[in-house]
Design a protein around this motif. Structure first.
Motif, PDB file in Angstrom:
ATOM      1  N   PHE A 172       0.767  -1.181  -0.069  1.00  0.00           N
ATOM      2  CA  PHE A 172       0.011  -0.110   0.059  1.00  0.00           C
ATOM      3  C   PHE A 172       0.900   1.124   0.105  1.00  0.00           C
ATOM      4  O   PHE A 172       0.366   2.031  -0.769  1.00  0.00           O
ATOM      5  N   SER A 173       2.077   1.494   0.703  1.00  0.00           N
ATOM      6  CA  SER A 173       2.827   2.347   0.817  1.00  0.00           C
ATOM      7  C   SER A 173       3.571   2.681  -0.444  1.00  0.00           C
ATOM      8  O   SER A 173       3.829   3.698  -0.953  1.00  0.00           O
ATOM      9  N   GLU A 174       3.865   1.526  -0.968  1.00  0.00           N
ATOM     10  CA  GLU A 174       4.763   1.718  -2.289  1.00  0.00           C
ATOM     11  C   GLU A 174       3.554   2.045  -3.384  1.00  0.00           C
ATOM     12  O   GLU A 174       4.139   2.964  -4.407  1.00  0.00           O
ATOM     13  N   ARG A 175       2.492   1.801  -3.361  1.00  0.00           N
ATOM     14  CA  ARG A 175       1.388   2.327  -4.293  1.00  0.00           C
ATOM     15  C   ARG A 175       1.144   3.840  -3.986  1.00  0.00           C
ATOM     16  O   ARG A 175       1.010   4.593  -5.110  1.00  0.00           O
ATOM     17  N   ILE A 176       1.327   4.331  -2.772  1.00  0.00           N
ATOM     18  CA  ILE A 176       1.096   5.843  -2.683  1.00  0.00           C
ATOM     19  C   ILE A 176       2.265   6.514  -3.298  1.00  0.00           C
ATOM     20  O   ILE A 176       1.940   7.549  -3.807  1.00  0.00           O
ATOM     21  N   LYS A 363      -4.815  18.420 -14.663  1.00  0.00           N
ATOM     22  CA  LYS A 363      -3.556  17.913 -15.298  1.00  0.00           C
ATOM     23  C   LYS A 363      -3.491  16.645 -15.139  1.00  0.00           C
ATOM     24  O   LYS A 363      -2.593  15.826 -15.718  1.00  0.00           O
ATOM     25  N   LEU A 364      -4.128  15.935 -14.360  1.00  0.00           N
ATOM     26  CA  LEU A 364      -3.820  14.361 -14.152  1.00  0.00           C
ATOM     27  C   LEU A 364      -4.976  13.642 -14.906  1.00  0.00           C
ATOM     28  O   LEU A 364      -4.752  12.182 -14.769  1.00  0.00           O
ATOM     29  N   VAL A 365      -5.842  14.059 -15.703  1.00  0.00           N
ATOM     30  CA  VAL A 365      -6.492  13.335 -16.575  1.00  0.00           C
ATOM     31  C   VAL A 365      -6.032  12.090 -17.347  1.00  0.00           C
ATOM     32  O   VAL A 365      -6.525  10.959 -17.442  1.00  0.00           O
ATOM     33  N   THR A 366      -5.032  12.397 -18.044  1.00  0.00           N
ATOM     34  CA  THR A 366      -4.510  11.387 -18.863  1.00  0.00           C
ATOM     35  C   THR A 366      -4.112  10.351 -17.838  1.00  0.00           C
ATOM     36  O   THR A 366      -4.170   9.235 -18.404  1.00  0.00           O
ATOM     37  N   HIS A 367      -3.465  10.569 -16.735  1.00  0.00           N
ATOM     38  CA  HIS A 367      -3.193   9.390 -15.880  1.00  0.00           C
ATOM     39  C   HIS A 367      -4.321   8.517 -15.365  1.00  0.00           C
ATOM     40  O   HIS A 367      -4.380   7.280 -15.248  1.00  0.00           O
ATOM     41  N   PHE A 368      -5.431   9.257 -14.864  1.00  0.00           N
ATOM     42  CA  PHE A 368      -6.702   8.832 -14.493  1.00  0.00           C
ATOM     43  C   PHE A 368      -7.297   7.891 -15.609  1.00  0.00           C
ATOM     44  O   PHE A 368      -8.060   6.967 -15.224  1.00  0.00           O
ATOM     45  N   VAL A 369      -7.359   8.103 -16.952  1.00  0.00           N
ATOM     46  CA  VAL A 369      -7.587   7.673 -17.969  1.00  0.00           C
ATOM     47  C   VAL A 369      -7.141   6.166 -18.058  1.00  0.00           C
ATOM     48  O   VAL A 369      -7.663   5.168 -18.492  1.00  0.00           O
ATOM     49  N   ARG A 370      -5.541   6.224 -17.999  1.00  0.00           N
ATOM     50  CA  ARG A 370      -5.128   4.893 -17.987  1.00  0.00           C
ATOM     51  C   ARG A 370      -5.296   4.075 -16.978  1.00  0.00           C
ATOM     52  O   ARG A 370      -5.211   2.886 -16.880  1.00  0.00           O
ATOM     53  N   ILE A 375      -8.101   7.148  -9.186  1.00  0.00           N
ATOM     54  CA  ILE A 375      -8.949   8.285  -8.740  1.00  0.00           C
ATOM     55  C   ILE A 375      -9.169   8.372  -7.252  1.00  0.00           C
ATOM     56  O   ILE A 375      -9.208   9.427  -6.622  1.00  0.00           O
ATOM     57  N   LEU A 376      -9.375   7.158  -6.743  1.00  0.00           N
ATOM     58  CA  LEU A 376      -9.437   6.924  -5.276  1.00  0.00           C
ATOM     59  C   LEU A 376      -8.497   7.786  -4.491  1.00  0.00           C
ATOM     60  O   LEU A 376      -8.626   8.051  -3.201  1.00  0.00           O
ATOM     61  N   LEU A 377      -7.244   7.811  -4.992  1.00  0.00           N
ATOM     62  CA  LEU A 377      -6.008   8.639  -4.530  1.00  0.00           C
ATOM     63  C   LEU A 377      -5.828   9.693  -4.595  1.00  0.00           C
ATOM     64  O   LEU A 377      -4.834  10.391  -4.013  1.00  0.00           O
ATOM     65  N   TRP A 378      -6.732  10.423  -5.168  1.00  0.00           N
ATOM     66  CA  TRP A 378      -6.661  11.813  -5.662  1.00  0.00           C
ATOM     67  C   TRP A 378      -6.501  12.745  -4.562  1.00  0.00           C
ATOM     68  O   TRP A 378      -5.812  13.551  -4.515  1.00  0.00           O
ATOM     69  N   PRO A 379      -7.388  12.510  -3.313  1.00  0.00           N
ATOM     70  CA  PRO A 379      -7.087  13.286  -2.346  1.00  0.00           C
ATOM     71  C   PRO A 379      -5.488  13.261  -1.619  1.00  0.00           C
ATOM     72  O   PRO A 379      -5.038  14.378  -1.150  1.00  0.00           O
ATOM     73  N   VAL A 380      -4.849  12.225  -1.969  1.00  0.00           N
ATOM     74  CA  VAL A 380      -3.541  12.076  -1.405  1.00  0.00           C
ATOM     75  C   VAL A 380      -2.660  13.177  -2.345  1.00  0.00           C
ATOM     76  O   VAL A 380      -1.823  13.903  -1.753  1.00  0.00           O
ATOM     77  N   SER A 381      -2.940  13.361  -3.378  1.00  0.00           N
ATOM     78  CA  SER A 381      -2.141  14.331  -4.337  1.00  0.00           C
ATOM     79  C   SER A 381      -2.446  15.708  -3.843  1.00  0.00           C
ATOM     80  O   SER A 381      -1.390  16.485  -3.935  1.00  0.00           O
ATOM     81  N   VAL A 382      -3.539  15.816  -3.379  1.00  0.00           N
ATOM     82  CA  VAL A 382      -3.821  17.397  -2.784  1.00  0.00           C
ATOM     83  C   VAL A 382      -3.300  17.640  -1.629  1.00  0.00           C
ATOM     84  O   VAL A 382      -2.439  18.538  -1.516  1.00  0.00           O
TER      85      VAL A 382
END
Length: 459
Positions: A172-176, A363-370, A375-382
C-alpha cells in the motif's frame, strides 16, 4: 477595507494564479508533435547515445541498453567510474553480438554526471547526441520521433515525454509513493507540452532522455562552461543540475528546443516508491530554485525569448507555497462576500470549491484515463501538494546541498558537486585555463589559489 475592495483583490490574485492554467489547458489540448517526415535526412544511424551510469551493471541497466539498441543508433557509449569499469565491460559482454560491436565503455575517476558526459562528448562522430539515464525504457520508434524536429536547423535540443513504470504487486505504501511519482511526471508532461506550444520554452530538457546537435556540445566554450559552472555570485563551482544547465545554454545561445509529446516516444522510467521519494523531491526542488533564479536574474534571456514560460513556470518558483496561496484565496473570498446575501455567499463558496477541485485534477486526467482506480487516491495528491510547500521552503534554505539521498553510492563524491571557491580574484584565471586541463583519467587539475598555478596530476 470594504467587501468590494476585497473582492477585487480576490479576482486579481485568482487571475494571477490561474490564468496560466487556463491558457496552458488550451495549449496542451491543441499541441501537436512534429511528425516523422516521409523522407528524413536524419536517421538513427546519425545518433550516438551517451549513457552515464554509476554501478555499471544490473538488470535495469541491461533492459535500458536493450531498448536503446532496438532503436538502432550508430553507437552507445557507456560511461561509469574507474572502480566499476569491469562491471560495465561485463554488462557489455552480455549483449548480443550485433549490439556488442556498437557499444563502448569509458570511465572517470569519481561519480560526477557532468564529467561522465564531458568524457564521452568529444568521442562522438555523429550529428546528434542523445543522453539517457540508466533506468529508462524506450519505445521502438523513440529515435525517429526525436530526430523529426532536427530536420529544421533552428532546433538544437529535443526532449521526450515520460511515464512511470508501475511496480508489480506493490504494497500500500509503495502504491502511494508510486502514485505521487506518476503524477509528478504527468504534470511535467503537461507543463512542457503547453509551454512548448506557447513560446517554445521547455522548463527543463530532462536528462532521462534528451537529444542535442553534436556541434553545439563539442564547442570548446560549452565544454569549459559545462564543467566549470559558477553559482551564487561565483562562490561555488556547481557540478550538479546538468540538464538545467543544458536547457539554459540552449536559450542563451538562441537554439530552439522542442518536446515530442507522443506515445511512441514516451519513455518509461523509475522513481523511488518509498520514503526516499521525498529526498528526490527535495533534490528536484533545490535544482529548480538554483536554475530558475539563475535564468531570471543572472542570465535573463528567458524574459524576451520565452515570456509565457517565464510567467507560467519560472516565476512560480518565487510564489508562496500552495497551502498559503489557497488559504489566501479562501480568506479574500470570505472577506469579499461578508456583505452578500447568505445564499449568494454560499453559492460563491461552492463555486470556488468546485474550481479548486477542477484545477487540482485537470492536469492528471491522462493518468486517470489509463488507471481509473487511482482516482481513489486523488485526495493524497492534494495533501501532498500542500506538504510540498514545506519541501520547497526547506530546499530554499539548503541550496548549497547537492546530495541525492535516494541512490546507493551516489553521494560518495558529493563534495565534488558543489565546490566552494577560495579566492574570487583568481576565478577568471581558473575559468580561462580549466577547460584545457582534463587529465587522462578525466580528473580536473585543482587550482592552487595561493601559489596561483594548477597543481600537478595526482599519482
Amino acid at each position: 477595507m470594504d467587501s468590494a475592495k476585497w473582492f477585487r483583490i480576490f479576482i486579481c490574485y485568482f487571475l494571477w494564479r490561474y490564468c496560466r492554467l487556463i491558457v496552458n489547458l488550451w495549449a496542451f489540448w491543441t499541441f501537436k508533435p512534429i511528425p516523422i517526415p516521409e523522407n528524413p535526412t536524419l536517421r538513427p544511424s546519425d545518433v550516438t547515445v551517451i549513457l552515464p551510469t554509476l554501478d555499471g551493471e544490473g538488470q535495469e541497466l541491461e533492459r535500458t541498453i536493450a531498448s536503446i539498441m532496438e532503436n538502432e543508433p550508430k553507437e552507445l557509449i557507456l560511461v561509469t567510474i574507474d572502480e566499476n569499469m569491469y562491471k560495465a565491460e561485463r554488462t557489455m559482454n552480455k549483449m548480443p553480438a550485433s549490439n556488442y560491436k556498437r557499444i563502448r565503455c569509458m570511465s572517470v575517476k569519481q561519480a560526477n554526471k557532468r564529467r561522465q558526459m564531458a568524457r564521452a562528448i568529444p568521442e562522438v562522430t555523429t550529428e546528434i547526441i542523445v543522453f539517457a539515464d540508466d533506468d529508462v525504457t524506450w519505445p521502438i520508434r523513440t529515435l525517429q520521433w526525436m530526430l523529426a524536429p532536427f530536420e529544421d536547423k533552428k532546433y538544437g535540443g529535443v526532449v521526450t515525454c515520460q511515464r512511470l513504470r508501475r511496480a508489480e504487486a506493490p504494497t500500500f505504501s509503495e502504491r502511494i509513493y508510486g502514485f505521487l511519482g506518476a503524477l509528478y511526471l504527468e504534470r511535467r508532461n503537461f507543463d512542457c507540452a503547453a509551454t512548448t506550444h506557447m513560446d517554445g520554452g521547455v522548463p527543463c530538457l530532462s536528462g532521462r532522455t534528451c537529444a542535442y546537435r553534436t556541434s553545439i556540445l563539442q564547442d570548446v566554450k560549452f565544454t569549459n562552461d559545462f564543467t566549470n559552472e559558477k553559482w551564487w555570485f561565483g562562490q561555488y563551482q556547481l557540478n550538479a543540475d546538468d540538464d538545467n544547465f543544458l536547457t539554459r545554454w540552449m536559450v542563451s545561445h538562441q537554439h530552439e528546443t522542442y518536446m515530442q509529446y507522443h506515445p511512441e516516444c514516451e519513455v518509461l522510467t523509475t522513481l523511488e516508491n518509498n520514503p526516499k521519494f521525498l529526498k528526490q523531491c527535495l533534490r528536484w526542488a533545490r535544482s529548480n530554485w538554483r536554475s530558475n533564479v539563475t535564468s531570471m536574474f543572472t542570465e535573463r534571456d528567458i524574459w524576451c525569448q520565452q515570456p509565457w514560460s517565464t510567467y507560467a513556470v519560472h516565476i512560480t518558483t518565487l510564489m508562496p507555497p500552495a497551502i498559503v496561496g489557497d488559504g489566501l484565496l479562501w480568506l479574500f473570498l470570505f472577506w469579499a462576500v461578508q456583505d452578500w446575501p447568505v445564499d449568494q455567499a454560499r453559492t460563491s463558496f461552492w463555486a470556488f470549491f468546485a474550481w479548486m477541485t477542477f484545477s487540482k485534477s485537470i492536469k492528471l486526467v491522462t493518468h486517470f484515463v489509463r488507471y481509473p482506480i487511482d482516482i481513489l487516491l486523488w485526495p493524497v495528491s492534494v495533501l501532498f501538494g500542500w506538504f510540498h510547500g514545506l519541501i520547497k521552503m526547506y530546499a530554499l534554505m539548503t541550496l548549497s546541498v547537492t546530495t541525492w539521498g535516494s541512490r546507493a553510492n551516489a553521494d560518495a563524491s558529493d563534495s565534488g558537486r558543489m565546490i566552494r571557491q577560495k579566492r574570487a580574484q583568481f576565478r577568471d584565471i581558473a575559468d580561462e585555463k580549466m577547460h584545457e586541463k582534463l587529465l587522462p583519467n578525466d580528473e580536473m587539475r585543482p587550482y592552487d589559489y595561493d601559489q596561483k598555478h594548477f597543481q600537478p596530476p595526482s599519482a
